[in-house]
Design an enzyme around this catalytic site. Structure first.
Site, PDB file in Angstrom:
ATOM      1  N   ASP A 131       0.873  -1.172   0.000  1.00 50.82           N
ATOM      2  CA  ASP A 131       0.000   0.000   0.000  1.00 50.82           C
ATOM      3  C   ASP A 131       0.913   1.226   0.000  1.00 50.82           C
ATOM      4  O   ASP A 131       1.568   1.524   1.004  1.00 50.82           O
ATOM      5  CB  ASP A 131      -0.899  -0.011   1.248  1.00 50.82           C
ATOM      6  CG  ASP A 131      -1.882   1.163   1.249  1.00 50.82           C
ATOM      7  OD1 ASP A 131      -1.735   2.068   0.404  1.00 50.82           O
ATOM      8  OD2 ASP A 131      -2.792   1.160   2.100  1.00 50.82           O
ATOM      9  N   ALA A 180      -1.640   4.628  -9.364  1.00 49.67           N
ATOM     10  CA  ALA A 180      -2.279   5.954  -9.275  1.00 49.67           C
ATOM     11  C   ALA A 180      -3.772   5.774  -9.084  1.00 49.67           C
ATOM     12  O   ALA A 180      -4.304   4.675  -9.249  1.00 49.67           O
ATOM     13  CB  ALA A 180      -2.037   6.741 -10.574  1.00 49.67           C
ATOM     14  N   THR A 223       0.035  12.403 -16.945  1.00 49.31           N
ATOM     15  CA  THR A 223      -1.094  12.435 -17.883  1.00 49.31           C
ATOM     16  C   THR A 223      -1.142  13.712 -18.717  1.00 49.31           C
ATOM     17  O   THR A 223      -0.657  14.772 -18.282  1.00 49.31           O
ATOM     18  CB  THR A 223      -2.414  12.328 -17.075  1.00 49.31           C
ATOM     19  OG1 THR A 223      -3.519  12.555 -17.942  1.00 49.31           O
ATOM     20  CG2 THR A 223      -2.483  13.367 -15.961  1.00 49.31           C
ATOM     21  N   ASP A 224      -1.791  13.601 -19.874  1.00 45.57           N
ATOM     22  CA  ASP A 224      -2.041  14.786 -20.708  1.00 45.57           C
ATOM     23  C   ASP A 224      -3.043  15.737 -20.032  1.00 45.57           C
ATOM     24  O   ASP A 224      -3.144  16.900 -20.412  1.00 45.57           O
ATOM     25  CB  ASP A 224      -2.556  14.369 -22.098  1.00 45.57           C
ATOM     26  CG  ASP A 224      -3.816  13.527 -22.064  1.00 45.57           C
ATOM     27  OD1 ASP A 224      -4.187  13.014 -20.980  1.00 45.57           O
ATOM     28  OD2 ASP A 224      -4.452  13.366 -23.138  1.00 45.57           O
ATOM     29  N   TYR A 281      -8.188  15.381 -11.053  1.00 46.55           N
ATOM     30  CA  TYR A 281      -7.223  14.359 -11.478  1.00 46.55           C
ATOM     31  C   TYR A 281      -5.959  15.027 -12.037  1.00 46.55           C
ATOM     32  O   TYR A 281      -4.848  14.741 -11.592  1.00 46.55           O
ATOM     33  CB  TYR A 281      -7.874  13.451 -12.530  1.00 46.55           C
ATOM     34  CG  TYR A 281      -6.905  12.507 -13.209  1.00 46.55           C
ATOM     35  CD1 TYR A 281      -6.198  11.551 -12.483  1.00 46.55           C
ATOM     36  CD2 TYR A 281      -6.699  12.565 -14.596  1.00 46.55           C
ATOM     37  CE1 TYR A 281      -5.306  10.680 -13.117  1.00 46.55           C
ATOM     38  CE2 TYR A 281      -5.822  11.702 -15.236  1.00 46.55           C
ATOM     39  CZ  TYR A 281      -5.133  10.762 -14.496  1.00 46.55           C
ATOM     40  OH  TYR A 281      -4.250   9.918 -15.120  1.00 46.55           O
ATOM     41  N   LYS A 333      -2.162  14.956 -10.434  1.00 48.24           N
ATOM     42  CA  LYS A 333      -1.018  14.380 -11.161  1.00 48.24           C
ATOM     43  C   LYS A 333       0.084  15.426 -11.346  1.00 48.24           C
ATOM     44  O   LYS A 333       1.276  15.114 -11.262  1.00 48.24           O
ATOM     45  CB  LYS A 333      -1.474  13.831 -12.517  1.00 48.24           C
ATOM     46  CG  LYS A 333      -2.400  12.626 -12.431  1.00 48.24           C
ATOM     47  CD  LYS A 333      -1.745  11.380 -11.848  1.00 48.24           C
ATOM     48  CE  LYS A 333      -0.763  10.723 -12.791  1.00 48.24           C
ATOM     49  NZ  LYS A 333      -0.219   9.467 -12.219  1.00 48.24           N
TER      50      LYS A 333
HETATM   51  N1  LIG Z   1      -5.535   4.765 -18.091  1.00 49.47           N
HETATM   52  C1  LIG Z   1      -5.344   5.861 -18.821  1.00 49.47           C
HETATM   53  O1  LIG Z   1      -6.045   6.122 -19.814  1.00 49.47           O
HETATM   54  C2  LIG Z   1      -4.214   6.799 -18.472  1.00 49.47           C
HETATM   55  C3  LIG Z   1      -3.972   7.916 -19.285  1.00 49.47           C
HETATM   56  C4  LIG Z   1      -2.900   8.753 -18.999  1.00 49.47           C
HETATM   57  C5  LIG Z   1      -2.088   8.502 -17.904  1.00 49.47           C
HETATM   58  N2  LIG Z   1      -2.369   7.432 -17.128  1.00 49.47           N
HETATM   59  C6  LIG Z   1      -1.490   7.183 -15.970  1.00 49.47           C
HETATM   60  O2  LIG Z   1      -0.853   5.941 -16.202  1.00 49.47           O
HETATM   61  C7  LIG Z   1      -0.575   5.305 -14.957  1.00 49.47           C
HETATM   62  C8  LIG Z   1      -1.119   3.902 -14.972  1.00 49.47           C
HETATM   63  O3  LIG Z   1      -2.545   3.979 -15.122  1.00 49.47           O
HETATM   64  P1  LIG Z   1      -3.423   2.659 -15.308  1.00 49.47           P
HETATM   65  O4  LIG Z   1      -4.486   2.988 -16.270  1.00 49.47           O
HETATM   66  O5  LIG Z   1      -2.543   1.483 -15.552  1.00 49.47           O
HETATM   67  O6  LIG Z   1      -4.084   2.557 -13.855  1.00 49.47           O
HETATM   68  P2  LIG Z   1      -4.874   1.334 -13.230  1.00 49.47           P
HETATM   69  O7  LIG Z   1      -5.143   0.270 -14.240  1.00 49.47           O
HETATM   70  O8  LIG Z   1      -6.023   1.928 -12.496  1.00 49.47           O
HETATM   71  O9  LIG Z   1      -3.821   0.724 -12.186  1.00 49.47           O
HETATM   72  C9  LIG Z   1      -3.587   1.380 -10.989  1.00 49.47           C
HETATM   73  C10 LIG Z   1      -2.528   0.633 -10.226  1.00 49.47           C
HETATM   74  O10 LIG Z   1      -2.353   1.306  -8.979  1.00 49.47           O
HETATM   75  C11 LIG Z   1      -2.391   0.318  -7.950  1.00 49.47           C
HETATM   76  N3  LIG Z   1      -2.860   0.902  -6.700  1.00 49.47           N
HETATM   77  C12 LIG Z   1      -4.057   1.459  -6.447  1.00 49.47           C
HETATM   78  N4  LIG Z   1      -4.118   1.856  -5.153  1.00 49.47           N
HETATM   79  C13 LIG Z   1      -2.920   1.525  -4.595  1.00 49.47           C
HETATM   80  C14 LIG Z   1      -2.375   1.639  -3.282  1.00 49.47           C
HETATM   81  N5  LIG Z   1      -3.064   2.217  -2.267  1.00 49.47           N
HETATM   82  N6  LIG Z   1      -1.128   1.181  -3.067  1.00 49.47           N
HETATM   83  C15 LIG Z   1      -0.426   0.606  -4.057  1.00 49.47           C
HETATM   84  N7  LIG Z   1      -0.880   0.468  -5.326  1.00 49.47           N
HETATM   85  C16 LIG Z   1      -2.124   0.924  -5.572  1.00 49.47           C
HETATM   86  C17 LIG Z   1      -3.354  -0.726  -8.469  1.00 49.47           C
HETATM   87  O11 LIG Z   1      -3.177  -1.929  -7.743  1.00 49.47           O
HETATM   88  P3  LIG Z   1      -4.391  -3.008  -7.606  1.00 49.47           P
HETATM   89  O12 LIG Z   1      -5.082  -3.039  -8.928  1.00 49.47           O
HETATM   90  O13 LIG Z   1      -3.668  -4.278  -7.270  1.00 49.47           O
HETATM   91  O14 LIG Z   1      -5.269  -2.527  -6.504  1.00 49.47           O
HETATM   92  C18 LIG Z   1      -2.895  -0.816  -9.922  1.00 49.47           C
HETATM   93  O15 LIG Z   1      -1.755  -1.615 -10.009  1.00 49.47           O
HETATM   94  C19 LIG Z   1      -1.184   6.223 -13.899  1.00 49.47           C
HETATM   95  O16 LIG Z   1      -0.180   7.085 -13.415  1.00 49.47           O
HETATM   96  C20 LIG Z   1      -2.207   7.043 -14.657  1.00 49.47           C
HETATM   97  O17 LIG Z   1      -2.429   8.298 -14.038  1.00 49.47           O
HETATM   98  C21 LIG Z   1      -3.395   6.561 -17.367  1.00 49.47           C
END
Ligand SMILES: NC(=O)c1ccc[n+]([C@@H]2O[C@H](COP(=O)([O-])OP(=O)(O)OC[C@H]3O[C@@H](n4cnc5c(N)ncnc54)[C@H](OP(=O)(O)O)[C@@H]3O)[C@@H](O)[C@H]2O)c1
Length: 311
Positions: A45, A69, A110-111, A133, A137
């Site tokens: 965590d 995140a 993020t963008d 958000y 970020k």
């Molecule tokens: N998705 C998009 O479209 C997008 C676009 C631009 C930028 N981003 C950025 O890209 C990155 C990855 O995004 P993603 O889409 O892969 O996110 P995601 O699928 O929601 O994954 C989030 C991750 O964070 C972990 N997490 C959540 N709460 C936590 C805690 N308290 N302690 C430790 N770990 C925790 C989750 O673990 P569990 O699942 O095991 O709980 C999971 O591994 C982020 O920084 C996001 O802001 C995402």
């Protein structure tokens, strides 16, 4: 042995990164998860700074990739403390622990740090987030750079790729509505899709290749620091994405465009990230949306007739 820790290895992007890095010989990858601590992932965590310190002291990584995140804009808007704990305070805790053990840190941003009114955006352009958000970020980026100026922030736009749940990506989350709108269904409703905001859907395995390349440069002693941008190169609205998904699914969906924003949480109109710095370095790869969405859907099939029959 080059030791890399991936924080958030169970997430949409984290899984692609872990898969890419695990294929490198001579690299030892330790990855963490929170709720989904599957075999091979360490439960951590990141809101608990003592646990973060312990994990980093135990693994002594050379490099850390932060992919954990709270990335859902609506949650961040309604629960700013949750957003802050993960997107700002946890990043600071990881960055401080990394500095103490001499690890280089790359954090994903993020963008949405931009307001979307004057694309394309260079890394040096002034950020101006319009939702909680994006604000969290941006503060996370600043916390990272305050802890160590040799760290790197990689800003990315809308992500999609191999999923374990439709809702994992704002691209695949459209599938149930698209499938339900398919003509011939007794209760088939038209799926209304946003045609106002322009997005640049970016395939997670492509991002993972880029991150592996950045880690390789770091390993070779090339400085990789500051804020950088990477983006897919196909501008698409959600309406365009939905049409492409329907075509990949081979269904006659009834999709109509929505020409003004309806989201309760404000979203920027067009945050196109200028990726020319990384392009000029010859880094990264871009899989076309048509090819990548087909792969994504083939690997996680819509429950075929069950789904299309409304089951
Ligand atoms: N998705 C998009 O479209 C997008 C676009 C631009 C930028 N981003 C950025 O890209 C990155 C990855 O995004 P993603 O889409 O892969 O996110 P995601 O699928 O929601 O994954 C989030 C991750 O964070 C972990 N997490 C959540 N709460 C936590 C805690 N308290 N302690 C430790 N770990 C925790 C989750 O673990 P569990 O699942 O095991 O709980 C999971 O591994 C982020 O920084 C996001 O802001 C995402």
């Amino acid at each position: 042995m080059f030791k890399v820790a991936v924080i958030g290895g169970s997430g949409l992007l984290g899984r692609a990164i872990v898969q890419e890095l695990n294929a490198q010989s001579g690299w030892a990858v330790s990855a963490t998860a929170f709720r989904r601590a599957w075999p091979g992932l360490t439960a951590l965590d990141i809101r608990d700074s003592k646990s973060v310190d312990r994990f980093i002291d135990d693994t002594r990584p050379d490099a850390i990739v932060i992919a954990a995140a709270e990335r859902r804009p609506d949650i961040c808007e309604h629960e700013p403390l949750v957003a802050r704990a993960l997107n700002v305070d946890a990043v600071r805790a990881i960055a401080n622990a990394a500095r103490r053990c001499g690890a280089w840190t790359l954090s994903i941003s993020t963008d949405y740090v931009f307001d979307g009114s004057r694309p394309p955006y260079l890394p040096a352009d002034p950020p101006h987030p319009i939702n909680a958000y994006g604000t969290s970020k941006l503060e996370g980026e600043r916390a990272l750079m305050e802890a160590s100026t040799s760290s790197c922030v990689l800003r990315l736009p809308l992500l999609y790729g191999p999923i374990v749940d439709w809702q994992e990506s704002a691209v695949t989350s459209l599938v149930p509505a698209i499938a339900a709108s398919a003509s011939g269904l007794p209760d088939g409703k038209t799926a209304v899709m946003d045609a106002w905001a322009t997005r640049y859907p970016t395939y997670t395995p492509d991002v993972a290749v880029l991150i592996r390349q950045l880690l390789e440069r770091r390993l070779q002693g090339v400085p990789v620091c500051g804020v950088t941008h990477w983006s897919g190169d196909e501008p698409m609205t959600k309406y365009d994405i939905a049409l492409s998904i329907a075509s990949a699914l081979g269904i006659q969906a009834r999709i109509s465009p929505q020409h003004h924003p309806t989201d309760a949480t404000p979203r920027p109109r067009d945050c196109h990230l200028d990726s020319s710095t990384l392009d000029a370095m010859g880094l990264g790869q871009r899989t076309s949306f048509a090819v990548a969405i087909k792969k994504t859907l083939d690997a996680f099939p819509w429950q075929g007739s069950a789904g299309l029959d409304g089951g």
